[in-house]
Design an enzyme around this catalytic site. Structure first.
Site, PDB file in Angstrom:
ATOM      1  CG  HIS A   1      35.918  45.795  35.799  1.00 18.91           C
ATOM      2  ND1 HIS A   1      35.621  46.716  36.776  1.00 18.91           N
ATOM      3  CD2 HIS A   1      36.995  45.121  36.253  1.00 18.91           C
ATOM      4  CE1 HIS A   1      36.491  46.610  37.770  1.00 18.91           C
ATOM      5  NE2 HIS A   1      37.342  45.644  37.464  1.00 18.91           N
TER       6      HIS A   1
ATOM      7  NE  ARG B   1      34.178  43.960  39.010  1.00 19.39           N
ATOM      8  CZ  ARG B   1      34.122  45.150  39.621  1.00 19.39           C
ATOM      9  NH1 ARG B   1      34.912  45.385  40.658  1.00 19.39           N
ATOM     10  NH2 ARG B   1      33.316  46.104  39.193  1.00 19.39           N
TER      11      ARG B   1
ATOM     12  CE1 TYR C   1      32.190  49.238  43.157  1.00 23.43           C
ATOM     13  CE2 TYR C   1      31.974  46.876  42.780  1.00 23.43           C
ATOM     14  CZ  TYR C   1      32.743  48.016  42.819  1.00 23.43           C
ATOM     15  OH  TYR C   1      34.072  47.940  42.504  1.00 23.43           O
TER      16      TYR C   1
ATOM     17  CG  ASP D   1      33.964  44.037  44.266  1.00 22.91           C
ATOM     18  OD1 ASP D   1      33.779  43.659  45.441  1.00 22.91           O
ATOM     19  OD2 ASP D   1      34.498  45.128  43.983  1.00 22.91           O
TER      20      ASP D   1
ATOM     21  CG  HIS E   1      32.126  47.400  46.577  1.00 17.65           C
ATOM     22  ND1 HIS E   1      31.857  48.656  47.054  1.00 17.65           N
ATOM     23  CD2 HIS E   1      33.321  47.506  45.947  1.00 17.65           C
ATOM     24  CE1 HIS E   1      32.826  49.484  46.727  1.00 17.65           C
ATOM     25  NE2 HIS E   1      33.736  48.807  46.055  1.00 17.65           N
TER      26      HIS E   1
ATOM     27  CD  GLU F   1      37.242  42.607  44.311  1.00 16.83           C
ATOM     28  OE1 GLU F   1      37.515  43.803  44.549  1.00 16.83           O
ATOM     29  OE2 GLU F   1      37.143  42.158  43.159  1.00 16.83           O
TER      30      GLU F   1
ATOM     31  CD  GLU G   1      38.696  47.412  46.124  1.00 17.01           C
ATOM     32  OE1 GLU G   1      38.063  48.475  45.969  1.00 17.01           O
ATOM     33  OE2 GLU G   1      38.627  46.462  45.333  1.00 17.01           O
TER      34      GLU G   1
ATOM     35  NE  ARG H   1      41.196  42.325  44.004  1.00 18.25           N
ATOM     36  CZ  ARG H   1      40.791  43.557  43.719  1.00 18.25           C
ATOM     37  NH1 ARG H   1      40.120  44.269  44.607  1.00 18.25           N
ATOM     38  NH2 ARG H   1      41.077  44.112  42.564  1.00 18.25           N
TER      39      ARG H   1
ATOM     40  CG  ASP I   1      40.078  53.812  42.444  1.00 19.11           C
ATOM     41  OD1 ASP I   1      40.797  52.944  41.899  1.00 19.11           O
ATOM     42  OD2 ASP I   1      39.477  53.609  43.508  1.00 19.11           O
TER      43      ASP I   1
ATOM     44  CD  GLU J   1      40.110  45.789  39.598  1.00 25.23           C
ATOM     45  OE1 GLU J   1      38.919  46.105  39.423  1.00 25.23           O
ATOM     46  OE2 GLU J   1      40.706  45.949  40.694  1.00 25.23           O
TER      47      GLU J   1
ATOM     48  CD1 TRP K   1      27.963  52.605  47.411  1.00 24.79           C
ATOM     49  CD2 TRP K   1      30.193  52.546  47.399  1.00 24.79           C
ATOM     50  NE1 TRP K   1      28.352  52.704  46.097  1.00 24.79           N
ATOM     51  CE2 TRP K   1      29.739  52.666  46.057  1.00 24.79           C
ATOM     52  CE3 TRP K   1      31.567  52.472  47.616  1.00 24.79           C
ATOM     53  CZ2 TRP K   1      30.593  52.730  44.954  1.00 24.79           C
ATOM     54  CZ3 TRP K   1      32.419  52.542  46.533  1.00 24.79           C
ATOM     55  CH2 TRP K   1      31.936  52.671  45.214  1.00 24.79           C
TER      56      TRP K   1
END
Length: 402
Positions: free
Chosen positions: A122, A147, A159, A210, A212, A236, A262, A283, A316, A339, A402
């Site tokens: 990232h 990314r 984000y 991304d 998001h 993404e 994800e 993902r 996370d 990732e 979000w």
């Protein structure tokens, strides 16, 4: 061999992780990741109150039957809490099976399909120039794919962009904070980021981004079309995926590769997207999609329709999930990319790993099982701290994705 104990370990070495440890009467144990970002305690309760008691006395080698028992045996199927709990059990059982066999997990799955696993890092910044500087750092470390995210002029927070030079962690407060979002400002600015990255680093670097879940289908179609000239590796989560037909509209307007998944919890969340060839990368994660047992089915379905894997790998997810994913990546025939957000030294002190990074690629190691363990004594020094993900509002106050 019988399962004698299953216990849940919660710790917060910089962020919250939930780990399940399954022990047997022969002294062999396995560990699985049960972390659900911002909802950790819900999974803890589900495991401790409902699933773990049903594990005692079972044969840990019967992975498929145990998976079916907890999935089919529950009237209330699927969902992030339930599938994360099942994934933790599944991962721990595969870990035990590998240790008993004296083999790394990827060998149990059928052996490796490649020599090394390409990962993406990232890079983010408050503006394009600072993002370019972060991309350069990733390139210097050997990453072949990055990314990129950057701040949007006129939008206070975005984000994927860290604050104060710290590593990005979205779960940033005890209760959800509120951000303000402008789709118009974003769509007008973000193509300039990709142009700058291409001008600075050329065509060889893989660029990922991304969104998001923040666009409507026609807005996503516009973005995908406008950035085609920059040859993104993927775009993404450009829209929420509850309405899978929405992706048909995006696909009609752009050849930019699309990635999603994800937040998916089962094969049913992505079945139509895959079968209709509306995406290019799936993902889903080990920890949120029911573990190795179901993820293998998702990957096999995807392979029939030229869809590759691109598993979520943010911080996370604990190192247990990362280690398990790398074994899966080593094996899965239709691998795309993995990732990688590096865990902090504090986090890595709690978890021991056998995977290795070199020049933009990982290998999972040869330790029997998935090769990751937890130091329970050290974990106990980091008590749980509630942390919630933010929510988004449009500039007029409307609650948004979000």
């Amino acid at each position: 061999m019988k399962i004698t104990e299953a216990k849940v370990i919660v710790c917060c070495p910089g962020r919250n992780f939930v780990t399940l440890k399954i022990m047997t009467d022969e002294g062999v144990y396995g560990v699985g990741d049960a972390t659900l970002n911002g909802r950790e305690k819900a999974v803890v309760s589900f495991l401790e109150d409902y699933l773990c008691p049903s594990l005692i006395g079972r044969d840990p080698s019967q992975i498929e039957d145990i998976w079916q028992f907890f999935y089919r045996g529950a009237y209330w199927r699927r969902g992030p809490v339930g599938m994360t709990a099942i994934a933790a059990i599944d991962t721990a059982l595969w870990d035990i099976k590998g240790k008993v066999a004296g083999m790394p997990l990827y060998q149990l799955l059928g052996g490796r399909s490649r020599d090394k696993i390409m990962v993406y890092s990232h890079a983010n910044g408050n503006d394009i120039d600072t993002t370019l500087a972060e991309v350069a750092k990733s390139v210097d470390k050997g990453y072949k794919a990055v990314r990129v995210q950057c701040g949007i002029p006129g939008v206070a927070s975005t984000y994927g962009v860290s604050k104060g030079g710290k590593s990005y962690e979205p779960a940033d407060a005890d209760l959800p904070t509120e951000s303000v979002w402008s789709t118009e400002k974003y769509l007008n600015h973000v193509p300039k980021l990709f142009e700058a990255v291409r001008n600075e680093f050329g065509e060889d670097l893989h660029i990922l981004h991304d969104v998001h879940h923040r666009l409507t289908p026609i807005e996503a179609a516009r973005l995908g079309k406008e950035v085609e000239q920059y040859h993104l590796f993927w775009l993404e989560d450009c829209v929420p995926a509850e309405n899978q037909d929405a992706w048909k509209l995006i696909r009609q307007h752009t050849t930019t590769p699309l990635a999603v998944g994800e937040v998916f919890n089962s094969i049913h969340d992505c079945r139509e997207l895959i079968q209709n060839q509306l995406i290019d990368y799936i993902r889903s994660t080990v920890v949120h999609a029911g573990g190795i047992t179901q993820l293998r089915r998702i990957a096999d379905l995807a392979a029939l329709y030229h869809v590759r894997t691109g598993f979520h790998g943010a911080t996370d997810l604990s190192p247990i999930c990362m280690g398990t994913a790398l074994h899966f990546d080593y094996w899965v025939p239709n691998f795309g990319i993995q990732e990688h957000m590096a865990h902090s030294e504090e986090m890595m002190a709690v978890f021991s790993t056998s995977y290795e990074f070199k020049d933009g690629y990982f290998t999972p190691g040869e330790t029997p099982g998935h090769g990751v363990d937890i130091d329970e004594a050290l974990a106990a020094q980091y008590p749980y701290k509630r942390a919630c993900l933010p929510v988004n509002r449009l500039e007029d106050g409307t609650l948004w994705n979000w």
